[in-house]
Write a protein that holds these residues in place. Structure first.
Motif, PDB file in Angstrom:
ATOM      1  N   UNK A  58      -0.489   2.145   1.951  1.00 54.29           N
ATOM      2  CA  UNK A  58      -1.627   2.109   1.021  1.00 54.29           C
ATOM      3  C   UNK A  58      -2.884   2.674   1.676  1.00 54.29           C
ATOM      4  N   UNK A  59      -3.066   2.345   2.954  1.00 53.17           N
ATOM      5  CA  UNK A  59      -4.223   2.894   3.668  1.00 53.17           C
ATOM      6  C   UNK A  59      -4.166   4.409   3.765  1.00 53.17           C
ATOM      7  N   UNK A  60      -2.960   4.951   3.970  1.00 54.12           N
ATOM      8  CA  UNK A  60      -2.805   6.410   4.030  1.00 54.12           C
ATOM      9  C   UNK A  60      -3.116   7.048   2.683  1.00 54.12           C
ATOM     10  N   UNK A  61      -2.697   6.401   1.591  1.00 51.23           N
ATOM     11  CA  UNK A  61      -3.010   6.916   0.258  1.00 51.23           C
ATOM     12  C   UNK A  61      -4.514   6.901   0.015  1.00 51.23           C
ATOM     13  N   UNK A  62      -5.185   5.839   0.457  1.00 50.46           N
ATOM     14  CA  UNK A  62      -6.637   5.739   0.257  1.00 50.46           C
ATOM     15  C   UNK A  62      -7.391   6.724   1.131  1.00 50.46           C
ATOM     16  N   UNK A  63      -6.805   7.088   2.261  1.00 51.40           N
ATOM     17  CA  UNK A  63      -7.446   8.105   3.101  1.00 51.40           C
ATOM     18  C   UNK A  63      -7.498   9.444   2.375  1.00 51.40           C
ATOM     19  N   UNK A  71      -3.662   1.917  -5.170  1.00 51.84           N
ATOM     20  CA  UNK A  71      -3.503   1.762  -3.731  1.00 51.84           C
ATOM     21  C   UNK A  71      -4.356   0.608  -3.202  1.00 51.84           C
ATOM     22  N   UNK A  72      -5.565   0.441  -3.739  1.00 55.54           N
ATOM     23  CA  UNK A  72      -6.393  -0.700  -3.347  1.00 55.54           C
ATOM     24  C   UNK A  72      -5.694  -2.021  -3.698  1.00 55.54           C
ATOM     25  N   UNK A  73      -5.074  -2.061  -4.865  1.00 52.73           N
ATOM     26  CA  UNK A  73      -4.398  -3.303  -5.277  1.00 52.73           C
ATOM     27  C   UNK A  73      -3.222  -3.625  -4.363  1.00 52.73           C
ATOM     28  N   UNK A  74      -2.421  -2.601  -4.050  1.00 51.31           N
ATOM     29  CA  UNK A  74      -1.273  -2.835  -3.169  1.00 51.31           C
ATOM     30  C   UNK A  74      -1.747  -3.277  -1.788  1.00 51.31           C
ATOM     31  N   UNK A  75      -2.777  -2.643  -1.268  1.00 51.14           N
ATOM     32  CA  UNK A  75      -3.292  -3.000   0.064  1.00 51.14           C
ATOM     33  C   UNK A  75      -3.836  -4.423   0.071  1.00 51.14           C
ATOM     34  N   UNK A  76      -4.503  -4.820  -1.018  1.00 52.79           N
ATOM     35  CA  UNK A  76      -5.052  -6.180  -1.107  1.00 52.79           C
ATOM     36  C   UNK A  76      -3.938  -7.226  -1.114  1.00 52.79           C
ATOM     37  N   UNK A  77      -2.902  -7.010  -1.922  1.00 48.04           N
ATOM     38  CA  UNK A  77      -1.837  -8.004  -2.037  1.00 48.04           C
ATOM     39  C   UNK A  77      -0.944  -8.027  -0.794  1.00 48.04           C
ATOM     40  N   UNK A  78      -0.749  -6.877  -0.158  1.00 48.13           N
ATOM     41  CA  UNK A  78       0.026  -6.860   1.083  1.00 48.13           C
ATOM     42  C   UNK A  78      -0.715  -7.626   2.182  1.00 48.13           C
TER      43      UNK A  78
END
Length: 340
Positions: A58-63, A71-78
């Motif tokens: 998710x961090x790579x997608x947000x980069x 991607x923010x949602x997936x990163x938050x829940x992970x």
């Protein structure tokens, strides 16, 4: 979005995560910076329980795209799952704070999307359930017919605030909007157990498993717990209904022995009467002293059954509070597979 990624989303909907991962990998092999492929890999690894890897994808997608709400949602829940698994302390607090900041990234980039607020509430419910409930109420203002928000609201009410009636109302509202929503049915079944509605719970658990076979393991766990709880209740009820004997096992009744003691007592009393009459007839004889005419009283040995009052066994009354130590866990409220 490429045809491979379209197929990946279809495969995710079918719960074929490995196949979806392969489709995304094909895209990443030629386009390693493709944010959609990276976000799908983040989602698939999150669903597989690989939370650190999901946060990295998710961090790579947000980069590549800092406005990518999914991607923010997936990163938050992970990150939320990493916080829950961490030992209480500074590291755990840091991970909770990070999860909240990632959820805030989704809200900031899409404040009009109820789903972003739902994820924020799921992050907040562990540490601040009252604030989570406020966020969900705002999400329902944005979209009153979002079933997932109603279910998330019920989860906060039931598990964090222990408001079973409020959770019941929220879940029934969700099912009015979508009568075949498996997560709502599953949660309502667990709430039925809380409210002592076992038959309704069984019916809804079976229906949830039929609608979503992936819930089979969780449904079996809940049904097994419910069966064991009902068996305990029946055993307690039978224990109360069983007749209690007049004597405990330590002092059993012995009618034949008691009758012998009674007969012995009658004989002794007759002997005393005869002796008293005999002494009265010899009262004029100068040989008799006053003490000889009035013999010492005979000490009668009272049977132990009469000296010691019987004891009674106190029945084990059923407890009013069931054993919650292994109560079925909540269903996991995941991320709907919604491509951007």
């Amino acid at each position: 979005m490429t045809s491979e990624l379209d197929r990946a989303w279809v495969l995710i909907g079918l719960d074929r995560l490995d196949a979806a991962r392969e489709q995304s990998a094909l895209v990443l092999a030629g386009q390693p910076d493709n944010p959609d492929a990276l976000a799908i890999m983040a989602y698939v690894t999150h669903k597989s329980g690989q939370y650190e890897r999901a946060a990295e994808y998710a961090g790579s997608a947000l980069a590549q795209d800092p406005t990518y709400e999914f991607a923010w949602r997936v990163k938050a829940l992970a990150t939320l799952e990493l916080a829950r698994a961490a030992t209480p302390g500074a590291e755990r607090d840091r991970l909770y704070a990070q999860a909240e900041s990632f959820a805030r990234g989704a809200v900031d980039n899409g404040p009009e999307q109820a789903e972003n607020h739902r994820v924020m509430a799921l992050v907040l419910r562990d540490t601040n359930p009252a604030a989570a409930l406020e966020v969900l109420d705002h999400a329902l203002e944005l979209d009153p017919e979002d079933v997932n928000v109603h279910v998330a609201r019920a989860v906060v009410l039931r598990y964090q605030l222990r408001d079973f009636d409020g959770a019941d109302a929220a879940l029934n509202t969700a099912l009015q909007l979508d009568p075949e929503h498996a997560a709502a049915l599953h949660e309502l079944a667990l709430n039925d157990i809380d409210l002592n509605r076992p038959e309704s719970a069984k019916r809804r658990l079976h229906l949830a498993a039929q609608l979503d076979p992936r819930r089979g393991a969780d449904v079996r766990e809940a049904l097994n717990w419910l069966a064991a709880d009902q068996a305990r209740r029946r055993a307690d009820h039978n224990d109360v209904a069983r007749p209690v004997p007049a004597h405990s096992s330590a002092t059993p009744a012995a009618p034949a022995k008691n009758l012998g003691w009674v007969l012995w007592g009658v004989i002794v009393l007759i002997g005393l009467l005869v002796r008293a009459v005999w002494g009265a007839s010899d009262s004029d004889s100068p040989r008799d002293s006053p003490t000889s005419r009035y013999p010492a009283p005979t000490i009668i040995q009272i049977p132990s059954q009469l000296r010691n009052p019987p004891t009674f066994r106190v029945p084990n009354f059923p407890t009013r509070t069931p054993n919650w130590s292994n109560f079925p866990r909540s269903t996991q409220i995941g991320i709907p597979p919604t491509p951007r």
